[in-house]
Scaffold this motif. Structure first.
Motif, mmCIF file in Angstrom:
data_model
loop_
_atom_site.group_PDB
_atom_site.id
_atom_site.type_symbol
_atom_site.label_atom_id
_atom_site.label_comp_id
_atom_site.label_asym_id
_atom_site.label_seq_id
_atom_site.Cartn_x
_atom_site.Cartn_y
_atom_site.Cartn_z
ATOM 1 N N THR A 105 1.042 -1.582 0.351
ATOM 2 C CA THR A 105 0.171 -0.037 -0.190
ATOM 3 C C THR A 105 0.549 1.101 0.121
ATOM 4 O OG1 THR A 105 -2.363 -0.859 1.023
ATOM 5 C CG2 THR A 105 -1.596 1.681 1.138
ATOM 6 N N LEU A 108 2.287 2.119 -3.699
ATOM 7 C CA LEU A 108 1.056 2.678 -4.849
ATOM 8 C C LEU A 108 0.921 4.063 -3.709
ATOM 9 C CD1 LEU A 108 -1.529 -0.521 -4.478
ATOM 10 C CD2 LEU A 108 -0.321 0.599 -6.106
ATOM 11 N N ALA A 113 4.666 2.208 -8.319
ATOM 12 C CA ALA A 113 4.277 0.790 -8.552
ATOM 13 C C ALA A 113 3.208 1.431 -10.012
ATOM 14 C CB ALA A 113 2.597 0.186 -8.033
ATOM 15 N N VAL A 153 -7.833 -0.898 -11.819
ATOM 16 C CA VAL A 153 -6.273 0.287 -11.802
ATOM 17 C C VAL A 153 -6.207 1.183 -11.418
ATOM 18 C CG1 VAL A 153 -4.623 0.744 -13.525
ATOM 19 C CG2 VAL A 153 -4.835 -2.245 -14.193
ATOM 20 N N ILE A 156 -8.101 0.688 -7.904
ATOM 21 C CA ILE A 156 -6.692 1.307 -7.182
ATOM 22 C C ILE A 156 -5.939 2.606 -7.066
ATOM 23 C CG2 ILE A 156 -4.512 -0.153 -6.645
ATOM 24 C CD1 ILE A 156 -5.704 -2.439 -8.054
ATOM 25 N N ALA A 157 -6.147 3.273 -8.069
ATOM 26 C CA ALA A 157 -5.094 3.739 -7.884
ATOM 27 C C ALA A 157 -6.131 6.008 -7.403
ATOM 28 C CB ALA A 157 -4.767 5.019 -9.450
ATOM 29 N N SER A 160 -5.409 4.712 -3.875
ATOM 30 C CA SER A 160 -3.855 4.864 -3.396
ATOM 31 C C SER A 160 -3.405 6.660 -3.848
ATOM 32 C CB SER A 160 -2.608 4.246 -4.241
ATOM 33 O OG SER A 160 -3.226 2.870 -3.999
ATOM 34 N N ARG A 162 -2.801 8.538 -5.992
ATOM 35 C CA ARG A 162 -1.712 7.979 -6.576
ATOM 36 C C ARG A 162 -2.452 8.347 -8.626
ATOM 37 N NH1 ARG A 162 3.395 10.443 -4.765
ATOM 38 N NH2 ARG A 162 3.693 10.749 -6.763
ATOM 39 N N ILE A 164 -1.859 5.126 -11.493
ATOM 40 C CA ILE A 164 -0.369 3.796 -11.715
ATOM 41 C C ILE A 164 -1.100 3.912 -13.094
ATOM 42 C CG2 ILE A 164 -0.710 1.580 -11.622
ATOM 43 C CD1 ILE A 164 -2.397 1.210 -9.225
ATOM 44 N N LEU A 265 -1.689 -5.625 -9.091
ATOM 45 C CA LEU A 265 -1.599 -4.944 -7.961
ATOM 46 C C LEU A 265 -2.129 -5.125 -6.839
ATOM 47 C CD1 LEU A 265 -2.868 -2.296 -10.752
ATOM 48 C CD2 LEU A 265 -0.296 -2.609 -9.545
ATOM 49 N N PRO A 267 -2.155 -4.884 -3.285
ATOM 50 C CA PRO A 267 -1.186 -4.683 -2.199
ATOM 51 C C PRO A 267 0.025 -5.551 -1.529
ATOM 52 C CG PRO A 267 -2.677 -3.593 -1.873
ATOM 53 C CD PRO A 267 -2.573 -4.850 -2.737
ATOM 54 N N LEU A 270 2.374 -7.294 -3.780
ATOM 55 C CA LEU A 270 3.814 -5.990 -4.403
ATOM 56 C C LEU A 270 4.188 -6.397 -2.870
ATOM 57 C CD1 LEU A 270 1.614 -3.176 -5.864
ATOM 58 C CD2 LEU A 270 3.249 -5.123 -6.590
#
Ligand code: UTP
Length: 476
Positions: A105, A108, A113, A153, A156-157, A160, A162, A164, A265, A267, A270
Motif C-alpha cells: 500500500t 502505491l 507502482a 487499475v 486502485i489508483a 491510493s 496516485r 498508476i 496490483l 498490495p 507487491l
C-alpha cells in the motif's frame, strides 16, 4: 505495359541468398500500392534473425530435449495468508499478510507502482471478432475484459491517491482495434497521460519442411506477434522504461488481458515482492493434475525458471511428493512483478529472451496463389516468453494464490470443456458470492452477481447492499 520496378538490390540479394524469391511470385501483377506494401514488409524483416530462426527450426529436436530432471524442485511456498501464500527468499520472521499489504500500500501511495497489460495475442482459439480485450465477460454487466481490468487499475489508483501508469502492449493483430476501443471508452477513466499503448513486433512463420517464409496474400508475408516476451524489446523501443521512470515508477506488475480475476496490483503481493527485495516475483496456483496444460515454476541450485508443460516428461509431470501433491506444482499464471531496474538490466542483455518455436496451422497461399487454411500444423511460429527472464533475476519470489481468487483465463470459444466464456463468468460470479458471504450479505441461490471494479472490502459490499440481501442478478 512497362515492367514493374524491381525490389531494391540489397533486399533482392538477401532473398536470393536465403532462397526466398518465391515471395515475389506475384510482384509483377501487384498494383503499385500493394507492391509498396510488400516491399516495405520485406524491408522490415530482420533477415539475420530469419537465418537464426531457420537454424533453430532445423535443430528442433535438440531444443525439445531440455535438461529437466527430478533435481528441479517446485518453487517453495510457505503459508502466509488466507488467500496468498509465499515462498522463496525469506524477508524475515515477522512477515504477515498485513505487514506485506501495508508495504504494498505504501508503494502505491508513493506512486511507485506501474503496470503492463499484454494484449497482443491473436486469440486463435477463442476465434473472436477483434482483440480479445473487447470480449464481453461481465456475468451481469457484459463488461469487456478491458473494462474490468482497466477499471481495477483505475480504482486502485483512486484509493491510493496516485496514478498508476499503465502500458498496454498490442500487436499488428490488435493495435488499431484496441486503440479505437479504448479511446471510444475514454480509457475507462484512466488519465490518458498515464496510459502508453505500444506495439510488439511480428515474426514470420516458416513452412515446416522447407523452412521457407509464406505468403498469406499476394502482397503480404504470413507473420505473427513475437510472443508476450516481445514486451521487453517493444517497451524499450517505445521509450517505455523511461516513461515509467519519469512517472516515479520503481516496480512494474504485468498481467494478461484474458484473465479478469488477475490481481497484479494486490498490495499484499507487491508487499511480498518488496520485502523479499525480489527482482522478479510471480503468482502461482497449485497444479493439481499432471495433465493440466500449465507451465510450472521450478528451482534448481537457487536458479528459478518456468518449465513449459510440453518440456516435462510424463513421468516428471506425474511425480508426487510424499504428501501426495505434485512434485512440480507451482503453476504459472503469468502475473509478475519486476523491479524496473531489473527490466533495464535484462533489456541490455541481448540473449535474455530466446525464441521458442511451435508447430501451428498457418493460413497461406498455395502454388496457385489461392489462400488455404490448413487444419493441421503446416508451419513453425516463433515466440518469446517473458518468464524466460527469471533465471537472470538475482532474487525470485513465488507467491501462491488460490486459483478461484486470481485465475480465470479466457482461452476457448463458448461450449469448450474449459476456459470458455461461461467458465470465466461463473468464476467471476462465484467470487462475488464468496465476498458477499464474507460480508454477511445473503444472496439467493442460483443468482448471478458481479463485483464492480470499485468493490474491494466487505464494508464496500455492505454499503452497496444496505438491505443485506440480494434476490436478483446485479452488479454490486
Ligand atoms: P496466449 O498465449 O494464450 O495467446 O496469450 P492468445 O492470443 O490469447 O490465444 P491463442 O493462443 O492464439 O488462442 C496469453 C496472453 O499473452 C498475450 C495475449 O494477448 C494474452 O493476454 N500475448 C500473447 C501477447 O500479448 N502477445 C503475443 O504475441 C502472444
Amino acid at each position: 505495359m512497362t515492367d514493374p520496378p524491381p525490389l531494391p538490390e540489397p533486399l533482392a540479394q538477401q532473398l536470393a541468398t536465403l532462397g526466398q524469391q518465391r515471395l515475389l511470385a506475384h510482384w509483377g501483377q501487384l498494383e503499385p500500392t500493394a507492391r509498396d506494401r510488400l516491399g516495405e514488409q520485406l524491408a522490415g524483416i530482420d533477415w539475420r534473425q530469419v537465418a537464426a530462426m531457420r537454424r533453430l527450426a532445423a535443430d528442433d529436436t535438440a531444443a525439445a530435449a531440455l535438461p529437466v530432471d527430478a533435481a528441479w524442485l517446485t518453487a517453495a511456498h510457505t503459508p502466509a495468508g488466507p488467500r496468498l501464500r509465499t515462498g522463496g527468499p525469506s524477508p524475515g520472521g515477522l512477515l504477515t499478510p498485513a505487514v506485506a499489504a501495508d508495504c504494498g500500500t505504501a508503494l502505491l501511495a508513493r506512486g511507485g507502482a506501474g503496470a503492463i497489460l499484454v494484449a497482443g495475442g491473436q486469440a486463435s482459439r477463442l476465434r473472436c471478432e477483434g482483440p480479445k480485450g473487447i470480449y464481453p465477460v461481465g456475468p451481469v454487466s457484459q463488461a469487456s475484459l478491458f473494462e474490468l481490468l482497466l477499471g481495477r487499475v483505475r480504482e486502485i489508483a483512486t484509493r491510493s491517491g496516485r496514478p498508476i501508469p499503465l502500458a498496454i502492449m498490442t500487436s499488428s493483430a490488435t493495435d488499431s482495434d484496441t486503440r479505437a476501443f479504448l479511446s471510444e471508452h475514454a480509457f475507462f477513466g484512466l488519465p490518458p497521460e498515464h496510459v502508453l499503448i505500444f506495439q510488439q513486433a511480428d515474426l514470420p512463420a516458416l513452412a515446416l519442411e522447407a523452412l521457407d517464409l509464406l505468403l498469406d496474400a499476394h502482397d503480404h508475408v504470413a507473420v505473427a506477434p513475437d510472443g508476450h516476451g516481445g514486451l521487453l524489446a517493444a517497451l524499450v523501443a517505445a521509450g517505455g522504461l523511461d516513461w515509467f521512470a519519469q512517472r516515479g515508477v520503481e516496480h512494474v506488475a504485468s498481467f494478461q488481458v484474458d484473465n479478469p480475476l488477475a490481481m497484479p496490483l494486490d498490495p499484499e503481493f507487491l508487499g511480498y515482492h518488496l520485502l523479499a527485495d525480489a527482482e522478479f516475483s510471480t503468482q502461482v496456483v497449485e497444479k493439481q493434475q499432471p495433465a493440466e496444460r500449465v507451465g510450472v515454476v521450478a528451482e534448481h541450485d537457487g536458479m528459478h525458471r518456468v518449465i513449459e508443460y510440453s518440456d516435462l516428461s510424463d513421468e516428471l509431470a506425474a511425480a508426487r511428493s510424499p504428501d501426495g501433491r505434485l512434485h512440480l506444482r507451482a503453476g504459472s499464471i503469468a502475473v509478475h512483478a519486476f523491479a524496473l531496474a531489473f527490466l533495464r538490466r535484462a533489456a541490455a542483455a541481448p540473449d535474455s529472451l530466446p525464441l521458442h518455436l511451435a508447430r501451428k496451422a498457418v493460413a497461406c497461399l498455395d502454388a496457385a496463389g489461392q489462400l488455404q487454411r490448413p487444419a493441421e500444423p503446416n508451419a513453425f511460429k516463433f515466440e518469446r516468453f517473458i518468464f524466460d527472464l527469471m533465471p537472470f533475476a538475482q532474487r525470485v519470489l513465488t507467491v501462491e494464490i488460490e486459483a478461484a481468487e486470481g485465475f480465470a483465463p479466457l482461452k476457448n470459444p463458448p461450449g469448450a470443456a474449459a476456459d470458455a466464456p461461461e467458465h470465466v463468468q461463473a468464476a467471476l460470479s462465484a467470487q462475488a458470492h464468496r465476498r458477499c458471504a464474507e460480508a454477511g450479505v445473503a444472496v439467493a441461490d442460483g443468482i448471478v452477481i458481479e463485483l464492480s471494479p470499485a468493490v474491494f472490502t466487505a464494508a464496500d459490499i455492505r454499503q452497496r447492499v444496505p438491505s443485506g440481501r440480494i434476490d436478483a442478478a446485479q452488479v454490486i
